[in-house]
Design an enzyme around this catalytic site. Sequence first.
Site, short mmCIF file in Angstrom:
data_model
loop_
_atom_site.label_atom_id
_atom_site.label_comp_id
_atom_site.label_asym_id
_atom_site.label_seq_id
_atom_site.Cartn_x
_atom_site.Cartn_y
_atom_site.Cartn_z
N GLU A 202 -18.55 -8.42 8.62
CA GLU A 202 -18.31 -6.98 8.55
C GLU A 202 -19.54 -6.33 7.94
O GLU A 202 -20.09 -6.84 6.96
CB GLU A 202 -17.13 -6.60 7.62
N GLU A 252 -9.54 4.37 10.98
CA GLU A 252 -8.15 3.99 10.70
C GLU A 252 -7.50 5.13 9.92
O GLU A 252 -7.47 5.13 8.70
CB GLU A 252 -8.12 2.68 9.90
N LYS A 255 -4.91 4.38 7.14
CA LYS A 255 -5.22 3.37 6.13
C LYS A 255 -5.13 3.98 4.74
O LYS A 255 -5.54 5.12 4.51
CB LYS A 255 -6.62 2.81 6.36
N GLU A 261 -12.12 4.79 3.38
CA GLU A 261 -11.53 3.68 4.15
C GLU A 261 -11.06 4.12 5.53
O GLU A 261 -10.95 3.30 6.45
CB GLU A 261 -10.36 3.05 3.38
#
Length: 280
Positions: A202, A252, A255, A261
Amino acid sequence: MRIYYPDEQALQALRGSNIELILDVAKETLSSLTNANEATNWVNKYVTPYTQDVKIKYITVGNEIHPSDNEAQSILPALQNIQNAISSANLQDQIKVSIAIDMSLIGKSYPPNDGVFSDQAKSYIQPIIDFLVSSGAPLLANVYPYFAYIGDKQSISLDYALFKQQGNNDVGYQNLFDAQLDSVYAALEKVGGSNVKIIVSESGWPSAGEDSATTDNAKTYYTNLINHVKSGNGTPKRPGAIETYLFAMFDENQKTGAATEQHFGVFNPDKSPKYQINFN
């Protein structure tokens, strides 16, 4: 591509695509895989039916599991059981079994040559590294210059984090990504893992949600990261192309956690591109 649990619709969609895949074990499943039969069942359900036409390259038995987590004690037996099941299916040359760590396991990361696993992490990671050495598998590492930069803006410049710095710093580094990666290589060397390769499982930069999280910075980071890892220059410690996975494909928007995030995607939740990046 990387998927964080065995999503059977995704696996079906990947058939015949020639896309190489990192397949994660879901966190909730880890403890059950300490049972050898359960590990065999997992491989028989999610791996062997797809190996003819899906290029599963790595299986990740735990993503960012820390020594204090309940799951930590399950990682090594689960790794061994999945490896045995892969070998029983005669897939050991095709699929490597590993874990993905984050930078919090590194006790000291600068200068990079002094990189070392923290005292708390060492007893947890040592037998795992021994396993990787014996199986010839790489270690997967999630490497985020963004978080290091946000945590220490006094001593880290934005240009250094975004691959924009001209010239090397006093310890021979031009960007933070290489420095972080080499600190993990240095830590590996100190626990007998000199021959273990690192796959960057990642890396990314958020486009909103906090300081320095802008669309421009995200585009700059991804563009420069792609060019850097493909260049073959590698890091000062390890020349060569760096196999790297961008996090993430989509924002996302549901999330939880820090505001950033929700904003690591290259695409918006409606699948529209956030900015143009080029892989060629």
